[in-house]
Scaffold this motif. Structure first.
Motif, PDB file in Angstrom:
ATOM      1  N   GLU A  17       0.766  -1.220  -0.049  1.00  0.00           N
ATOM      2  CA  GLU A  17       0.039   0.066  -0.019  1.00  0.00           C
ATOM      3  C   GLU A  17       0.838   1.257   0.131  1.00  0.00           C
ATOM      4  N   GLU A  18       1.892   1.235   0.677  1.00  0.00           N
ATOM      5  CA  GLU A  18       2.698   2.542   0.874  1.00  0.00           C
ATOM      6  C   GLU A  18       3.535   2.599  -0.587  1.00  0.00           C
ATOM      7  N   VAL A  19       3.989   1.748  -1.092  1.00  0.00           N
ATOM      8  CA  VAL A  19       4.627   1.755  -2.398  1.00  0.00           C
ATOM      9  C   VAL A  19       3.668   2.523  -3.242  1.00  0.00           C
ATOM     10  N   TYR A  20       2.453   2.068  -3.549  1.00  0.00           N
ATOM     11  CA  TYR A  20       1.514   2.624  -4.293  1.00  0.00           C
ATOM     12  C   TYR A  20       1.203   3.953  -3.937  1.00  0.00           C
ATOM     13  N   ARG A  21       0.863   4.240  -2.622  1.00  0.00           N
ATOM     14  CA  ARG A  21       0.539   5.948  -2.328  1.00  0.00           C
ATOM     15  C   ARG A  21       1.932   6.599  -2.705  1.00  0.00           C
ATOM     16  N   SER A  22       3.044   6.178  -2.520  1.00  0.00           N
ATOM     17  CA  SER A  22       4.286   7.132  -2.691  1.00  0.00           C
ATOM     18  C   SER A  22       4.457   7.267  -4.050  1.00  0.00           C
ATOM     19  N   GLU A  42      14.961   0.059  -9.624  1.00  0.00           N
ATOM     20  CA  GLU A  42      15.556   1.234  -9.098  1.00  0.00           C
ATOM     21  C   GLU A  42      14.456   1.921  -7.992  1.00  0.00           C
ATOM     22  N   LEU A  43      13.490   1.585  -8.255  1.00  0.00           N
ATOM     23  CA  LEU A  43      12.238   1.984  -7.081  1.00  0.00           C
ATOM     24  C   LEU A  43      12.226   1.184  -6.147  1.00  0.00           C
ATOM     25  N   ALA A  44      12.496  -0.040  -6.003  1.00  0.00           N
ATOM     26  CA  ALA A  44      12.622  -1.176  -5.074  1.00  0.00           C
ATOM     27  C   ALA A  44      13.741  -0.914  -4.169  1.00  0.00           C
ATOM     28  N   PRO A  53       6.157  -5.578  -4.595  1.00  0.00           N
ATOM     29  CA  PRO A  53       5.093  -4.406  -4.445  1.00  0.00           C
ATOM     30  C   PRO A  53       5.248  -3.418  -5.359  1.00  0.00           C
ATOM     31  N   VAL A  54       6.291  -3.163  -5.828  1.00  0.00           N
ATOM     32  CA  VAL A  54       6.705  -2.123  -6.754  1.00  0.00           C
ATOM     33  C   VAL A  54       6.063  -2.505  -7.977  1.00  0.00           C
ATOM     34  N   ARG A  55       5.990  -3.717  -8.486  1.00  0.00           N
ATOM     35  CA  ARG A  55       5.298  -4.053  -9.691  1.00  0.00           C
ATOM     36  C   ARG A  55       3.807  -4.019  -9.511  1.00  0.00           C
ATOM     37  N   GLU A  56       3.289  -4.477  -8.276  1.00  0.00           N
ATOM     38  CA  GLU A  56       1.988  -4.458  -8.155  1.00  0.00           C
ATOM     39  C   GLU A  56       1.428  -3.154  -8.232  1.00  0.00           C
ATOM     40  N   ALA A  57       2.209  -2.176  -7.578  1.00  0.00           N
ATOM     41  CA  ALA A  57       1.747  -0.887  -7.534  1.00  0.00           C
ATOM     42  C   ALA A  57       1.649  -0.229  -8.972  1.00  0.00           C
ATOM     43  N   ARG A  59       1.196  -1.828 -11.596  1.00  0.00           N
ATOM     44  CA  ARG A  59      -0.102  -2.389 -12.247  1.00  0.00           C
ATOM     45  C   ARG A  59      -1.488  -1.508 -11.919  1.00  0.00           C
ATOM     46  N   GLN A  60      -1.394  -1.274 -10.727  1.00  0.00           N
ATOM     47  CA  GLN A  60      -2.549  -0.527 -10.119  1.00  0.00           C
ATOM     48  C   GLN A  60      -2.598   0.739 -10.871  1.00  0.00           C
ATOM     49  N   LEU A  61      -1.450   1.467 -10.918  1.00  0.00           N
ATOM     50  CA  LEU A  61      -1.440   2.709 -11.399  1.00  0.00           C
ATOM     51  C   LEU A  61      -1.619   2.787 -13.016  1.00  0.00           C
ATOM     52  N   GLU A  62      -1.384   1.603 -13.539  1.00  0.00           N
ATOM     53  CA  GLU A  62      -1.779   1.465 -15.077  1.00  0.00           C
ATOM     54  C   GLU A  62      -3.189   1.419 -15.212  1.00  0.00           C
ATOM     55  N   ASP A  63      -3.802   0.678 -14.347  1.00  0.00           N
ATOM     56  CA  ASP A  63      -5.211   0.676 -14.368  1.00  0.00           C
ATOM     57  C   ASP A  63      -5.801   2.090 -14.163  1.00  0.00           C
ATOM     58  N   GLU A  64      -5.386   2.760 -13.424  1.00  0.00           N
ATOM     59  CA  GLU A  64      -5.903   4.044 -13.269  1.00  0.00           C
ATOM     60  C   GLU A  64      -5.381   5.250 -14.101  1.00  0.00           C
ATOM     61  N   GLY A  65      -4.538   4.688 -14.954  1.00  0.00           N
ATOM     62  CA  GLY A  65      -4.350   5.739 -16.342  1.00  0.00           C
ATOM     63  C   GLY A  65      -3.074   6.461 -15.979  1.00  0.00           C
TER      64      GLY A  65
END
Length: 225
Positions: A17-22, A42-44, A53-57, A59-65
């Motif tokens: 969750e924190e990776v996604y939020r950041s 690099e992000l990790a 978790p970086v890859r998961e974040a 993917r979620q950000l890709e879904d959000e455009g």
């Protein structure tokens, strides 16, 4: 990548969750610029987590455009196109109008007072030319109405659209969208809510999200190029 140097490693339990939020915050606030290549390793390393978790974040950000990916080639921050504003504003206006109509019978005096207080603070922030605070207060004003609607679907859809809009506005205009006209429009919305006139209030909130003629023309010109 211009990631804040002060970023502290994340605990494993909060990593996803924190990776996604950041990442979302850095993208929306343009710390990660439109078109910038995002390398998960690099992000990790910077965040002190594994690549998962970086890859998961991402993917979620890709879904959000907010992120684009070319399979096995690159992942990058999505472009910030001014023309998208002309597509996004009417959608937000329609969703907020629906939320307002749902909120009207549930509105309490405390809600109306909160709207008044928020709008008064917005007027002060604009007068002080504190655009960052003004933008935050504007979002708070609309959030009061959306929460009162008690419609989680509308709330979720708007939560997905607002970061894209803010990023475009910051990229092309800085924090210059807030103007005294917004305060006047908010005051009219509150008056209509007090009067119990949902139809007028819905029309006013749509007007609050309408594009000024000069911006509408600029967006149209950008789309044509």
């Amino acid at each position: 990548m211009p990631i804040p140097a002060s970023t502290a490693p994340l605990t494993r339990s909060l990593a996803r969750e924190e990776v996604y939020r950041s990442l979302k915050h850095w993208i929306v606030e343009l710390q990660l610029a439109p078109g910038e290549i995002l390398r998960d390793h690099e992000l990790a390393l910077q965040l002190g987590v594994s690549r998962t978790p970086v890859r998961e974040a991402l993917r979620q950000l890709e879904d959000e455009g907010l992120v684009l990916t070319s399979f096995h080639k690159w992942t990058k921050v999505a472009p910030s196109n001014l023309a998208d504003i002309a597509q996004l504003y009417p959608v937000v206006a329609a969703l907020e109008a629906a939320a307002l109509e749902l909120a009207l019978p549930r509105m309490t005096e405390a809600d109306l007072q909160a709207l008044d207080a928020c709008n008064a603070a917005l007027a002060q922030a604009i007068a002080a030319q504190d655009q960052q605070l003004a933008t935050s207060l504007d979002a708070q004003f609309h959030a009061i109405i959306i929460r009162a609607s008690q419609n989680l679907e509308i709330e979720k859809m708007l939560a997905g659209l607002r970061p894209r809009i803010r990023r475009i506005e910051l990229a092309h205009f800085g924090d210059q969208r807030m103007a005294p006209q917004s305060v006047e429009e908010h005051a009219a919305i509150i008056a209509a809510l007090r009067a119990g006139d949902g139809q007028v209030a819905a029309l006013l909130i749509k007007q609050n999200w309408s594009l000024p003629p000069d911006l509408l023309q600029l967006a149209a010109t950008t789309a044509a190029t």
